[in-house]
Design a protein around this motif. Structure first.
Motif, PDB file in Angstrom:
ATOM      1  N   PHE A 153       0.840  -1.194   0.000  1.00 46.76           N
ATOM      2  CA  PHE A 153       0.000   0.000   0.000  1.00 46.76           C
ATOM      3  C   PHE A 153       0.879   1.249   0.000  1.00 46.76           C
ATOM      4  N   ASP A 154       0.620   2.127  -0.954  1.00 50.13           N
ATOM      5  CA  ASP A 154       1.295   3.426  -1.019  1.00 50.13           C
ATOM      6  C   ASP A 154       0.317   4.498  -0.565  1.00 50.13           C
ATOM      7  N   LEU A 155       0.690   5.245   0.471  1.00 51.85           N
ATOM      8  CA  LEU A 155      -0.144   6.314   1.009  1.00 51.85           C
ATOM      9  C   LEU A 155       0.503   7.662   0.719  1.00 51.85           C
ATOM     10  N   PRO A 165      -1.544   7.130  10.805  1.00 53.12           N
ATOM     11  CA  PRO A 165      -2.471   6.459   9.884  1.00 53.12           C
ATOM     12  C   PRO A 165      -1.831   5.248   9.206  1.00 53.12           C
ATOM     13  N   ASN A 166      -0.548   5.331   8.919  1.00 49.81           N
ATOM     14  CA  ASN A 166       0.189   4.197   8.362  1.00 49.81           C
ATOM     15  C   ASN A 166       0.105   3.007   9.323  1.00 49.81           C
ATOM     16  N   PHE A 234      -6.173   4.329  19.620  1.00 50.64           N
ATOM     17  CA  PHE A 234      -5.864   5.277  18.548  1.00 50.64           C
ATOM     18  C   PHE A 234      -7.024   6.251  18.374  1.00 50.64           C
ATOM     19  N   ALA A 235      -6.708   7.488  18.020  1.00 51.43           N
ATOM     20  CA  ALA A 235      -7.753   8.457  17.694  1.00 51.43           C
ATOM     21  C   ALA A 235      -7.261   9.401  16.614  1.00 51.43           C
ATOM     22  N   SER A 236      -8.209   9.910  15.828  1.00 50.11           N
ATOM     23  CA  SER A 236      -7.894  10.852  14.760  1.00 50.11           C
ATOM     24  C   SER A 236      -8.855  12.022  14.797  1.00 50.11           C
ATOM     25  N   CYS A 362      -4.754  15.532  12.984  1.00 50.94           N
ATOM     26  CA  CYS A 362      -3.971  15.124  14.153  1.00 50.94           C
ATOM     27  C   CYS A 362      -4.350  13.698  14.523  1.00 50.94           C
ATOM     28  N   HIS A 363      -3.365  12.932  14.907  1.00 45.80           N
ATOM     29  CA  HIS A 363      -3.567  11.534  15.281  1.00 45.80           C
ATOM     30  C   HIS A 363      -2.810  11.248  16.571  1.00 45.80           C
ATOM     31  N   GLY A 364      -3.320  10.313  17.350  1.00 43.69           N
ATOM     32  CA  GLY A 364      -2.653   9.937  18.584  1.00 43.69           C
ATOM     33  C   GLY A 364      -2.796   8.452  18.844  1.00 43.69           C
ATOM     34  N   ALA A 365      -1.785   7.864  19.464  1.00 46.41           N
ATOM     35  CA  ALA A 365      -1.824   6.440  19.777  1.00 46.41           C
ATOM     36  C   ALA A 365      -1.298   6.213  21.188  1.00 46.41           C
ATOM     37  N   LEU A 366      -1.957   5.329  21.896  1.00 48.85           N
ATOM     38  CA  LEU A 366      -1.546   4.935  23.241  1.00 48.85           C
ATOM     39  C   LEU A 366      -0.775   3.629  23.150  1.00 48.85           C
TER      40      LEU A 366
END
Length: 370
Positions: A153-155, A165-166, A234-236, A362-366
């Motif tokens: 997959f190319d993003l 997101p990747n 995760f949240a976006s 904006c994205h965040g990950a725990l």
């Protein structure tokens, strides 16, 4: 802090599948330049005469005073090459360097994970600084010797925010059961997206960005030979109302980075909303976070994040250190910050990773670090 146009629900996802970060790798071009090097090269370039006196003052201020960056790696043997700005030269620079940087970072991640290239079932590559068709996955598959049936997959188009997101796509691939190991890569050749004119935002952008790549092996099972880092949530937040604050546009066949003064405020406000969403869902508080893995758009962005999130300079020192050494490497930056935290044996517990950029997004990950 309220964010215009962002009174929408933040998309929060609690991970339904185990995903571990089993290996990390980073790569930079071999050529590194200081702020002083860049200022001297600019003064002797043809662009010095083309730009006005105000632009000279802006460049001198950014490159001679403390802007949080001391050096950058750029994919040019001489800074004179940076000022050769035309579509064919810039595309050639991307083609010559992006596949090599991506493969080098990917190979380092495979080595750290202790697995062979044949064990990779999926590969996801993000970039915003150039375009290839077929995409970068084709080149990296060839260079690393990945299987020809690998899911690829190319993003594109997600800017500095692309790493998370990747990783979210990697999690989705793992959750289907079709993949046990996914290779995630972000590679940016910012020197291939060089543009100069008298706009202050364009000039500041030219002084901030460096070239680099980051990679991670993301797996359903933990590697028992390395520290456990598990993705937990995760949240976006995508806010199109602020799209004009930060984006690439095409002029004369080249990418022109539009960077406005509102970016630090927007980054901090969006980061706060995403953090609150994930922490509230996990019944956690900011003080429960033991390591902060934050994208650093620049010194002013880090200051805004510190003030908005009510955290300390020490909390952001991994981000500040990587910014000082490499500049803003766009989507690749987060890998360098996470790598720095691991090398420093950062305190176990809950780690927060956040990236933001074009969109405005904006994205965040725990993460849970053992």
């Amino acid at each position: 802090m309220s964010v215009r146009g962002s009174n929408r629900k933040v998309n929060r996802i609690t991970s339904g599948v185990c995903m571990f970060i089993n290996g990390l790798g980073t790569a930079n071009p071999p050529y590194r330049y200081s702020k002083a090097d860049c200022w001297e090269a600019f003064k002797t370039s043809k662009w010095f005469q083309r730009l006005d006196l105000r632009s000279h003052m802006i460049m001198e201020t950014v490159l001679k005073k403390d802007n949080g960056i001391e050096s950058r790696s750029l994919a040019v043997e001489s800074l004179d090459e940076v000022f050769s700005i035309d579509p064919d030269t810039l595309h050639g620079r991307f083609l010559d360097n992006a596949p090599a940087l991506g493969a080098t970072a990917g190979g380092a991640a495979l080595k750290e994970a202790g697995i062979d290239a044949s064990a990779i079932d999926g590969v996801v590559i993000s970039t915003c600084t150039g375009y290839l068709c077929p995409g970068l996955t084709s080149y990296v598959i060839e260079r690393l010797g990945l299987r020809t049936d690998v899911l690829a997959f190319d993003l594109v188009g997600q800017g500095c925010a692309a790493a998370l997101p990747n990783w979210r796509l990697a999690e989705a691939l793992l959750s289907t059961g079709s993949c046990l190991n996914v290779l995630s890569i972000c590679v940016e050749v910012s020197s291939a997206a060089m543009y100069l004119d008298n706009d202050p935002g364009v000039l500041i952008s030219a002084c901030l960005f460096g070239d680099g790549a980051g990679a991670a092996v993301l797996s359903r099972h933990q590697n028992p030979q390395r520290r456990s880092i598990e993705w937990k949530g995760f949240a976006s937040l995508i806010n199109p109302a602020e799209r004009d604050a930060l984006f690439f546009e095409t002029r004369q066949g080249m990418l022109r980075n539009v960077l406005t003064r509102t970016v630090p405020r927007l980054a901090a406000g969006h980061a706060q909303q995403v953090l609150n969403t994930v922490l509230n869902g996990a019944n956690l508080k900011p003080e429960d976070i033991s390591a902060w893995i934050m994208h650093a758009g620049g010194r002013d962005v880090l200051i805004a994040l510190q003030n908005q999130l009510k955290i300390t300079t020490e909390d952001l020192h991994y981000s500040a250190d990587m910014l000082r050494l490499y500049g803003n490497m766009s989507s690749a930056f987060i890998y360098f910050v996470l790598q720095a935290a691991l090398k420093d044996n950062a305190k176990p517990g809950w780690w927060w990773v956040s990236s933001f950029g074009a969109g405005f997004s904006c994205h965040g990950a725990l993460l849970k670090a053992a």
